[in-house]
Enzyme design. Structure first.
Site, PDB file in Angstrom:
ATOM      1  N   ASP A 184       0.819  -1.210   0.000  1.00 15.40           N
ATOM      2  CA  ASP A 184       0.000   0.000   0.000  1.00 15.40           C
ATOM      3  C   ASP A 184       0.856   1.264   0.000  1.00 15.40           C
ATOM      4  OD1 ASP A 184      -2.069  -1.867   0.344  1.00 15.40           O
ATOM      5  OD2 ASP A 184      -1.973  -1.676   2.526  1.00 15.40           O
ATOM      6  N   GLU A 231     -11.375   0.637  -3.816  1.00 18.74           N
ATOM      7  CA  GLU A 231     -10.622   1.065  -2.641  1.00 18.74           C
ATOM      8  C   GLU A 231      -9.388   1.845  -3.087  1.00 18.74           C
ATOM      9  OE1 GLU A 231      -9.228  -2.395  -0.496  1.00 18.74           O
ATOM     10  OE2 GLU A 231      -8.958  -3.516  -2.360  1.00 18.74           O
TER      11      GLU A 231
END
Length: 533
Positions: free
Chosen positions: A15, A183
Site C-alpha cells: 500500500d 478502494e
C-alpha cells in the site's frame, strides 16, 4: 526500466504512498500489527530507499493489543503542504475499517503528533490539497447508494488547521468494474482536470489500477474507459514473476517525469511468503490522463529465480507494541548482532505483545542463525522463528526439560501446534538456524563443541536439519493474511524473569558472513505494557 530493480522496497511493504519535497521522495507503507508503525523511507531516485523513521511510535503510537496481525495499521497516505508532512491512516479491526486518524510532522524523521481521530468511515484514506489550499479527504467504504457498488469512494473537506472534517459529504465513484469493491483512492489535479485513481478486484490475483476523471473536485467522476490502467490478472499464474499488482500512488519528479509506486507479490509455485512489496513503474501523461508502464503494460525489472537476501540493513520490529529488548553489535562476532529480550508469558499464538523482535523476510532464499547458552535458560524457552501470523509459524527453540535442555522444531498451522522433532543437548551452547531455498523452510541446530582453539570454536556450524516445512504453509494464501513472513527471536517465560540473549545473530545468504546482510542495531526499549507480563 533502465536502472530499476524491482521490488524497490522488498519484504512486507504494501500500500505505498509517496510525495516529493524538493529533490527528495518520501514513502510510507502499511504496517498492520507491527511496531513501530508506518515505516517512512526517503529516496533521491525512487530506486534506492533508506529508512528515516516511523510515523507511529512513542507518543504517536496507537494501541493494537488484541488485534490480529493482519488488522492494525492499514493503507496510509502521506502528503506535504506548507512545510508540514501530513499522514492519514486507518486502524482496522476484524478486517474492516474501525477508526481513521491524522498526524503531522515538520521533520519526516519525527516526532509525529499524537494521532487525532477523524470522523471518516471506511478504509484507505487519501489527502488531496487543491491549488486554492483547500484540503479534501477521500476514503473507501461499502456503498450507500441503492443499486450501485458494492463499494464507493466518498469525499469531505479537511480543515488543516483544526484537523477535522467540515462541510458536506460527496460520493465520488463506485468503481470501473461491476461487482468489484473499489478502494485505495488517490486524487490529483492535472491541466485543470481532477483524476481519481483506485484499486479494484481485491488485493489478490485480480487486483487492478482503475481511474475516473472530473471537472470539479467533488465530482461527478466519470470512469476512464481505459481502466484498468495496470493489472497482471490477465497474464495467468506462472506467466509473470509479479502478481497482485495494484494500489498505485503517482508522483512527479522535479523535471516533470511521472512515476507510479504500486504493490505486488512474487509468488513461487502459486504461493507468496514475502508479503506484498513495493514496485516502481514508469508513467507519463497524455491527453486522456496517466499511462502506466507505457509501451509495456506490466511491471518489469524483476529478476528470474529466487532473489537472495542481502543489501540494506533491515529494521527490527515487534508485535502490537513495544517490548523490553535491544539489538546491539556482538563483540564476539563483528558481522553479527546480539538480541536481548525480557521473557514474556505471551505466546506467538496470542493476540498480545510477546517478547519478540524480528525483521521482514525480504528474499526467497535466506538464512537466519543465532547462538544460545543452554546453561542460562532459567525456565525460559528461547527460539528463532519464521512468523507468518499468530496462526501460522515455525520455531526452532531451546528449552529446559527434566533431563536437561532440548532443542525442538515446532510448527503452528491453522492454530494447531505440534513438535516436529527434538534433540537432547549436552553442550553448553547451541547454534540455531532457519533457512529457505524459497520452496521450504528448514529448521536446524548445531551443538557447539567445547574447544580451546578459538578457530575451532568459531568454525562453521555442523548443521543438523531437524525438520522442513513447505513454503506454502507459511504463505499469505494459506493463512488468508495481508502480511509476509517475519524472521526473528522470541523468548517465552514468566514475567519478571532475567532477560535472555541470543548472540551471533545473522540474516542473509547461507554462504557465510561475507554475504550476510549487516543487521541494524536498536537502543534498549523499556516496555510500559507487554501484554500479560
Amino acid at each position: 526500466m533502465t536502472g530499476i530493480v524491482n521490488p524497490v522496497l522488498p519484504g512486507c511493504h504494501p500500500d505505498p504512498s509517496v510525495c516529493r519535497v524538493g529533490e527528495d521522495y518520501y514513502l510510507v507503507t502499511s504496517s498492520f500489527g507491527y511496531h513501530p508503525g508506518l515505516p517512512l523511507h526517503r529516496s533521491r531516485d525512487l530506486r534506492t530507499w533508506e529508512l528515516v523513521g516511523h510515523v507511529l511510535e512513542g507518543d504517536s503510537w496507537l494501541d493494537l493489543d488484541g488485534l490480529a496481525l493482519s488488522d492494525g495499521i492499514w493503507a496510509p497516505t502521506i502528503r506535504w503542504h506548507a512545510g508540514t508532512f501530513v499522514v492519514v491512516v486507518t486502524v482496522a479491526k476484524n478486517r474492516s475499517g474501525a477508526t481513521s486518524y491524522v498526524t503531522r510532522a515538520t521533520d519526516p524523521a519525527g516526532p509525529w503528533s499524537p494521532p487525532l481521530v477523524l470522523d471518516a468511515a471506511g478504509i484507505d484514506p487519501d489527502l488531496f490539497v487543491d491549488d486554492d489550499g483547500r484540503a479534501w479527504l477521500s476514503a473507501a467504504r461499502d456503498s450507500t447508494t441503492s443499486g450501485r457498488g458494492p463499494g464507493e469512494i466518498w469525499m469531505r473537506e479537511l480543515d488543516l488547521e483544526r484537523l477535522e472534517l467540515v462541510g458536506p459529504e460527496h460520493v465520488l465513484w463506485h468503481g470501473a468494474v461491476a461487482g468489484a469493491w473499489i478502494e485505495a483512492p488517490h486524487v490529483y489535479r492535472k491541466d485543470g482536470r481532477y483524476l481519481l485513481i483506485g484499486a479494484e478486484g481485491g488485493t489478490g490475483r485480480d487486483h487492478a489500477v482503475t481511474a475516473a476523471t472530473a471537472d470539479v473536485v467533488t465530482g461527478p467522476y466519470r470512469t476512464d474507459p481505459r481502466s484498468p490502467l495496470l493489472t497482471h490478472r490477465h497474464l495467468g499464474e506462472g506467466e509473470s514473476l509479479v502478481q497482485c499488482v495494484g494500489h498505485a500512488d503517482l508522483v512527479e519528479s522535479a523535471s516533470g517525469e511521472l512515476w507510479a509506486l504500486v504493490l505486488g507479490t512474487r509468488p513461487l509455485a502459486g504461493h507468496h511468503t514475502l508479503g506484498r512489496e513495493t514496485f516502481l513503474v514508469p508513467a507519463r501523461w497524455d491527453e486522456r490522463g496517466p499511462v502506466l508502464a507505457p509501451g509495456v503494460g506490466r511491471v518489469e525489472g524483476v529478476a528470474d529465480g529466487a532473489p537472495r537476501a542481502g543489501g540494506r540493513p533491515p529494521a527490527w520490529i515487534s508485535l502490537r507494541g513495544p517490548v523490553a529488548g535491544r539489538v546491539e553489535p556482538d563483540d564476539g562476532a563483528p558481522d553479527a548482532v546480539a538480541v536481548t529480550l525480557a521473557p514474556s508469558p505471551v505466546s506467538l499464538r496470542e493476540r498480545g505483545v510477546p517478547a519478540f523482535l524480528g525483521v521482514r523476510q525480504d528474499a526467497h532464499e535466506f538464512a537466519l542463525s543465532g547462538r544460545i547458552d543452554t546453561t542460562d535458560l532459567a525456565r525460559r524457552s528461547v527460539a528463532l522463528v519464521a512468523l507468518q501470523d499468530e496462526a501460522a509459524h515455525v520455531v526452532v527453540r531451546v528449552r529446559s526439560c527434566a533431563d536437561g535442555p532440548v532443542v525442538e522444531a515446532v510448527q503452528t498451522l491453522a492454530g494447531a501446534t505440534r513438535v516436529l522433532a527434538g534433540l537432547p543437548l549436552t553442550e553448553e551452547k547451541v547454534d540455531l538456524g532457519i533457512r529457505s531455498d524459497g520452496y521450504r523452510y528448514e529448521l536446524l541446530a548445531a551443538p557447539v563443541r567445547a574447544a580451546a582453539d578459538r578457530s575451532v570454536a568459531d568454525a562453521e556450524p555442523d548443521w543438523q536439519v531437524l525438520a522442513a516445512v513447505p513454503h506454502h504453509e507459511l504463505s499469505s494464501e494459506v493463512s488468508d493474511s495481508f502480511v509476509g513472513v517475519v524472521l526473528g527471536v522470541v523468548v517465552e517465560g514468566a514475567a519478571g524473569g532475567p532477560p535472555a540473549t541470543v548472540t551471533r545473530v545473522r540474516y542473509g545468504t547461507w554462504d557465510g558472513p561475507d554475504t550476510s546482510t549487516r543487521l541494524a542495531t536498536t537502543p534498549a526499549r523499556e516496555a510500559t505494557d507487554v501484554g500479560q507480563v
